[in-house]
Structures are given as C-alpha cells and as structure tokens.
Design a protein around this motif. Structure first.
Motif, PDB file in Angstrom:
ATOM      1  N   ALA A 102     -10.223  48.159  18.933  1.00 42.37           N
ATOM      2  CA  ALA A 102     -10.861  48.323  20.239  1.00 42.37           C
ATOM      3  C   ALA A 102     -12.378  48.237  20.118  1.00 42.37           C
ATOM      4  CB  ALA A 102     -10.449  49.658  20.854  1.00 42.37           C
ATOM      5  N   LEU A 103     -12.940  48.824  19.063  1.00 37.08           N
ATOM      6  CA  LEU A 103     -14.384  48.720  18.841  1.00 37.08           C
ATOM      7  C   LEU A 103     -14.786  47.277  18.554  1.00 37.08           C
ATOM      8  CD1 LEU A 103     -15.500  51.809  16.713  1.00 37.08           C
ATOM      9  CD2 LEU A 103     -16.397  51.090  18.937  1.00 37.08           C
ATOM     10  N   ALA A 104     -13.991  46.574  17.755  1.00 37.61           N
ATOM     11  CA  ALA A 104     -14.285  45.173  17.469  1.00 37.61           C
ATOM     12  C   ALA A 104     -14.241  44.347  18.747  1.00 37.61           C
ATOM     13  CB  ALA A 104     -13.297  44.628  16.435  1.00 37.61           C
ATOM     14  N   CYS A 105     -13.296  44.649  19.630  1.00 36.25           N
ATOM     15  CA  CYS A 105     -13.198  43.947  20.908  1.00 36.25           C
ATOM     16  C   CYS A 105     -14.469  44.143  21.729  1.00 36.25           C
ATOM     17  CB  CYS A 105     -11.972  44.454  21.664  1.00 36.25           C
ATOM     18  SG  CYS A 105     -11.637  43.573  23.201  1.00 36.25           S
ATOM     19  N   LEU A 106     -14.967  45.365  21.772  1.00 39.19           N
ATOM     20  CA  LEU A 106     -16.206  45.641  22.505  1.00 39.19           C
ATOM     21  C   LEU A 106     -17.386  44.925  21.867  1.00 39.19           C
ATOM     22  CD1 LEU A 106     -17.949  47.178  24.563  1.00 39.19           C
ATOM     23  CD2 LEU A 106     -17.952  49.117  22.988  1.00 39.19           C
ATOM     24  N   LEU A 107     -17.486  44.971  20.524  1.00 38.55           N
ATOM     25  CA  LEU A 107     -18.607  44.329  19.846  1.00 38.55           C
ATOM     26  C   LEU A 107     -18.568  42.817  20.029  1.00 38.55           C
ATOM     27  CD1 LEU A 107     -18.906  46.329  16.503  1.00 38.55           C
ATOM     28  CD2 LEU A 107     -20.269  46.547  18.587  1.00 38.55           C
ATOM     29  N   ALA A 108     -17.372  42.253  20.194  1.00 43.73           N
ATOM     30  CA  ALA A 108     -17.236  40.822  20.445  1.00 43.73           C
ATOM     31  C   ALA A 108     -17.445  40.467  21.906  1.00 43.73           C
ATOM     32  CB  ALA A 108     -15.864  40.353  19.977  1.00 43.73           C
TER      33      ALA A 108
ATOM     34  N   ALA B 275     -17.021  40.434  14.564  1.00 39.57           N
ATOM     35  CA  ALA B 275     -17.167  41.861  14.859  1.00 39.57           C
ATOM     36  C   ALA B 275     -16.463  42.710  13.813  1.00 39.57           C
ATOM     37  CB  ALA B 275     -16.611  42.154  16.255  1.00 39.57           C
ATOM     38  N   TRP B 276     -15.260  42.292  13.402  1.00 42.10           N
ATOM     39  CA  TRP B 276     -14.524  43.047  12.381  1.00 42.10           C
ATOM     40  C   TRP B 276     -15.289  43.044  11.059  1.00 42.10           C
ATOM     41  CZ3 TRP B 276     -10.045  45.884  12.864  1.00 42.10           C
ATOM     42  CH2 TRP B 276      -9.453  46.317  11.676  1.00 42.10           C
ATOM     43  N   ALA B 277     -15.829  41.879  10.667  1.00 43.55           N
ATOM     44  CA  ALA B 277     -16.609  41.799   9.435  1.00 43.55           C
ATOM     45  C   ALA B 277     -17.831  42.705   9.502  1.00 43.55           C
ATOM     46  CB  ALA B 277     -17.023  40.346   9.180  1.00 43.55           C
ATOM     47  N   TRP B 278     -18.492  42.723  10.665  1.00 42.72           N
ATOM     48  CA  TRP B 278     -19.686  43.572  10.815  1.00 42.72           C
ATOM     49  C   TRP B 278     -19.327  45.044  10.681  1.00 42.72           C
ATOM     50  CZ3 TRP B 278     -21.826  47.284  14.093  1.00 42.72           C
ATOM     51  CH2 TRP B 278     -23.194  47.475  13.964  1.00 42.72           C
ATOM     52  N   LEU B 279     -18.214  45.446  11.270  1.00 39.25           N
ATOM     53  CA  LEU B 279     -17.767  46.829  11.129  1.00 39.25           C
ATOM     54  C   LEU B 279     -17.432  47.166   9.679  1.00 39.25           C
ATOM     55  CD1 LEU B 279     -15.483  47.264  14.273  1.00 39.25           C
ATOM     56  CD2 LEU B 279     -17.628  48.460  13.827  1.00 39.25           C
ATOM     57  N   GLU B 280     -16.996  46.169   8.925  1.00 39.75           N
ATOM     58  CA  GLU B 280     -16.674  46.360   7.505  1.00 39.75           C
ATOM     59  C   GLU B 280     -17.923  46.355   6.631  1.00 39.75           C
ATOM     60  OE1 GLU B 280     -13.539  46.719   5.822  1.00 39.75           O
ATOM     61  OE2 GLU B 280     -12.985  47.325   7.857  1.00 39.75           O
ATOM     62  N   GLY B 281     -19.089  46.113   7.229  1.00 39.80           N
ATOM     63  CA  GLY B 281     -20.327  46.144   6.459  1.00 39.80           C
ATOM     64  C   GLY B 281     -20.702  44.825   5.816  1.00 39.80           C
ATOM     65  N   ARG B 282     -20.111  43.712   6.276  1.00 42.02           N
ATOM     66  CA  ARG B 282     -20.398  42.416   5.685  1.00 42.02           C
ATOM     67  C   ARG B 282     -21.252  41.569   6.625  1.00 42.02           C
ATOM     68  NH1 ARG B 282     -14.996  43.134   3.886  1.00 42.02           N
ATOM     69  NH2 ARG B 282     -14.117  42.103   5.708  1.00 42.02           N
ATOM     70  N   ASP B 283     -22.015  40.655   6.045  1.00 47.62           N
ATOM     71  CA  ASP B 283     -22.831  39.741   6.852  1.00 47.62           C
ATOM     72  C   ASP B 283     -22.250  38.340   6.871  1.00 47.62           C
ATOM     73  OD1 ASP B 283     -23.354  38.921   4.289  1.00 47.62           O
ATOM     74  OD2 ASP B 283     -25.517  39.310   4.354  1.00 47.62           O
ATOM     75  N   ALA B 284     -21.005  38.175   6.402  1.00 48.71           N
ATOM     76  CA  ALA B 284     -20.310  36.890   6.461  1.00 48.71           C
ATOM     77  C   ALA B 284     -18.824  37.163   6.685  1.00 48.71           C
ATOM     78  CB  ALA B 284     -20.517  36.095   5.170  1.00 48.71           C
ATOM     79  N   VAL B 285     -18.181  36.268   7.428  1.00 50.46           N
ATOM     80  CA  VAL B 285     -16.758  36.434   7.745  1.00 50.46           C
ATOM     81  C   VAL B 285     -15.911  35.953   6.573  1.00 50.46           C
ATOM     82  CG1 VAL B 285     -14.925  35.884   9.385  1.00 50.46           C
ATOM     83  CG2 VAL B 285     -17.294  36.030  10.174  1.00 50.46           C
ATOM     84  N   LEU B 286     -14.906  36.739   6.200  1.00 54.59           N
ATOM     85  CA  LEU B 286     -13.946  36.359   5.178  1.00 54.59           C
ATOM     86  C   LEU B 286     -12.606  36.043   5.841  1.00 54.59           C
ATOM     87  CD1 LEU B 286     -14.642  39.070   2.445  1.00 54.59           C
ATOM     88  CD2 LEU B 286     -15.627  36.776   2.643  1.00 54.59           C
ATOM     89  N   PRO B 287     -11.733  35.297   5.162  1.00 57.52           N
ATOM     90  CA  PRO B 287     -10.404  35.047   5.738  1.00 57.52           C
ATOM     91  C   PRO B 287      -9.660  36.318   6.103  1.00 57.52           C
ATOM     92  CG  PRO B 287     -10.791  33.564   3.900  1.00 57.52           C
ATOM     93  CD  PRO B 287     -11.955  34.521   3.932  1.00 57.52           C
ATOM     94  N   GLU B 288      -9.855  37.385   5.338  1.00 50.83           N
ATOM     95  CA  GLU B 288      -9.157  38.640   5.648  1.00 50.83           C
ATOM     96  C   GLU B 288      -9.620  39.231   6.981  1.00 50.83           C
ATOM     97  OE1 GLU B 288     -11.397  42.009   3.043  1.00 50.83           O
ATOM     98  OE2 GLU B 288     -10.813  40.184   1.954  1.00 50.83           O
ATOM     99  N   ASP B 289     -10.849  38.925   7.391  1.00 49.59           N
ATOM    100  CA  ASP B 289     -11.314  39.377   8.709  1.00 49.59           C
ATOM    101  C   ASP B 289     -10.578  38.629   9.815  1.00 49.59           C
ATOM    102  OD1 ASP B 289     -13.307  41.087   7.538  1.00 49.59           O
ATOM    103  OD2 ASP B 289     -14.545  39.313   7.217  1.00 49.59           O
ATOM    104  N   VAL B 290     -10.392  37.327   9.620  1.00 50.66           N
ATOM    105  CA  VAL B 290      -9.629  36.543  10.589  1.00 50.66           C
ATOM    106  C   VAL B 290      -8.204  37.057  10.670  1.00 50.66           C
ATOM    107  CG1 VAL B 290      -8.762  34.229  11.155  1.00 50.66           C
ATOM    108  CG2 VAL B 290     -11.072  34.507  10.222  1.00 50.66           C
ATOM    109  N   GLN B 291      -7.597  37.328   9.523  1.00 50.30           N
ATOM    110  CA  GLN B 291      -6.220  37.810   9.496  1.00 50.30           C
ATOM    111  C   GLN B 291      -6.087  39.180  10.148  1.00 50.30           C
ATOM    112  OE1 GLN B 291      -5.643  37.525   5.268  1.00 50.30           O
ATOM    113  NE2 GLN B 291      -4.718  35.492   5.401  1.00 50.30           N
TER     114      GLN B 291
END
Length: 309
Positions: A39-45, A262-278
C-alpha cells in the motif's frame, strides 16, 4: 511548480520516516506486513489501491492508519445504490442568491471509497477524472485536487447481489489490487487479546506530512531502471498478450515500472532489481488479466514463464 529535489541525506531521512510510518501501521493492522508495504509502494508510485476481501478483514483500518501516520487528510464515502456523482465530487448550492460550488469528499488526500461496486455505474464514473487527471470538472470549471491524492476503494468479491462490477476502464485506473486475507494465527490471537482497534487509529501520531510524501514520491520516481530491467518488464508484457489482443497494456507496463521503483526505494536501493518487479507484479497485473483468483494465477504463471535476463 515541481517538487524540489531532495539531497541524499534528506532522501535517506525521508526513507527512515516512511519506515517508522510503516512499522506503526503494521503494529495496528496485525499480520499484514506485506500488504502495508505494498500500500505504501502504491502511494509512492502515485497510484490508487483496490482492496478486495470479506468485511472485517481490516481494509478500513489500513486506509485510516496510513492516512493518519502520513499526516494526510482522510475522507470516507460509503458507496450505496442511491449515491449521486455530486455526493462524491461536490456541486453548486444556492447561497445568498447565487450558486456556489461546495467541494465534495473527493477533495482530500486519501479517499476511502467503501464498497465502491454498490454504487451505480454513473456514480462510479465520477471518480474516473479524479483518479486519472487529479482534478474535478464541475459547474463549468476544472478544479485541481490536493496532492498527494490516493483513492483506496474496497469491495466484497463474494456477495455480489445488487452490485455493479467495475468496468475494465476503471479497474485499469487502480495501480494495485490487494486481498488482505485472514491474519496468521498468532496475529489473530493477539488481535483477540487487544480487542477493537478504532481507538488505536486515533492514537497514532503523524510521522510525515503532505509535503514530505510528495518529496518521497519524487525520490521514488528517480530510482534508476537499467536497459536489461526494462527488457524484463517488456518481456512480461509481451508474454501476457494472446492472439486476440488481450493482455497487459502499455499503461500497465508504466504502472509496473512505477510500482517497482517505489518498492526498490522502500528497500533502500537506488536502482530497480528483477526481484522488485516480481514483488509487485501480481498486485499490479492480476486485476488487468482476469477477475478474482484467476487473474492472480495468470500473473503468477507469467512470472514463472518469463526468464530473468
């Protein structure tokens, strides 16, 4: 005027405050850590959220708690068969001999559209412009909505007598669809021990405010997506499309990229990984593929079928 770009230290402070907000909601909505993070990722996106589940699963509590800890204005509308579009958007009333526009509950940061499928299609469509354009056109004038603006709609997917299913065009406006489900046994026992949570929501202290949420949205949108990652997302889109033209649209692809950032940012990363997409794929894609669990199964099958580059 755009949101100012935050310095790295400010961005990290924002992420820490979001983490505190998430932890506060998780302590209230027990056993739903993944749903809270989504839900937080949805808002951040900068998207909207559809919650489908039986009554009493904590959908309203989740919406109220999120708005409270993020310091955002919150309004709730109970959608019923006799609800009119003006009951949502507002409309003109006569005051001292002249018509004056009175804003409806949609003029807020977080709008809870409770049991959205119980209203008529005409009333449901009153949300379309607000969700897509973040504005309301009424009484010959277009009025912008506050930012951030998040619609959290709920519906019961099982008891459908007297309801009006959301059309595909409106379903597509929801970035994610979530089902909370029953909490784990230990979380449910703790809930039984603590009792009703309405007072706990009111006791939550705001950790952020609207300006901070807008800054977090801007930071999440800047998360880098490398060409191989974009190729992976495109492969998922292509794999969803049958010969009849069905499948995930380009807009769905943009929604998936925004949610993954948004999920990657919440995880503390500055680049998207495939696991974020998944992590976000099923909530983003399922309701665009098919209704109910069939869509979730189809989205999960796509993840299994498409190889990570």
């Amino acid at each position: 005027m755009g949101t100012p770009r935050a310095a790295p230290a400010e961005t990290e402070a924002l992420r820490l405050r979001l983490g505190r907000s998430r932890a506060a909601v998780e302590r209230l909505v027990l056993g739903q850590a993944r749903a809270v993070r989504l839900a937080l990722a949805c808002l951040l996106a900068d998207g909207h959220l559809l919650l489908e589940d039986l009554p009493g699963m904590g959908k309203t509590t989740l919406a109220q708690a999120l708005a409270r800890v993020l310091g955002l204005a919150f309004r709730r509308v109970q959608f019923t068969a006799d609800l009119l579009p003006a009951d949502v958007t507002g409309g003109p009333i006569l005051r001292e001999g002249r018509l004056e526009f009175v804003p409806g509950p949609v003029f807020t940061h977080v709008l809870l559209a409770d049991e959205v499928n119980r209203a008529s299609p005409r009333t449901q469509s009153a949300l379309l412009e607000a969700m897509e354009e973040r504005q309301v056109s009424a009484d010959g004038e277009t009025r912008p909505l506050p930012r951030p603006f998040l619609v959290i709609a709920t519906q019961n997917p099982f008891h459908l007598a007297g309801t009006h299913p959301l059309p595909e065009s409106q379903l597509d406006r929801f970035l994610m669809r979530l089902r909370l489900g029953y909490p784990p046994p230990e979380a449910e026992r703790e809930l039984l021990r603590l009792g009703p949570r309405q007072g706990a929501v009111a006791a939550l202290e705001p950790v952020l405010d609207a300006a901070a949420v807008r800054a977090a949205q801007a930071a999440a949108a800047r998360v880098h997506a490398a060409p191989p990652l974009i190729a992976y997302v495109h492969a998922l889109l292509q794999a969803s499309r049958g010969e009849g033209g069905t499948g995930l649209s380009p807009r769905a692809g943009l929604a998936l990229m925004a949610a993954a950032r948004a999920w990657a940012w919440l995880e503390g990363r500055d680049a998207v990984l495939p696991e974020d997409v998944q992590a976000v794929f099923v909530p983003v894609a399922a309701h665009r593929l098919a209704a109910g669990t069939e869509g979730e199964d189809a989205a999960a099958a796509l993840l299994d079928a498409v190889a990570i580059p």
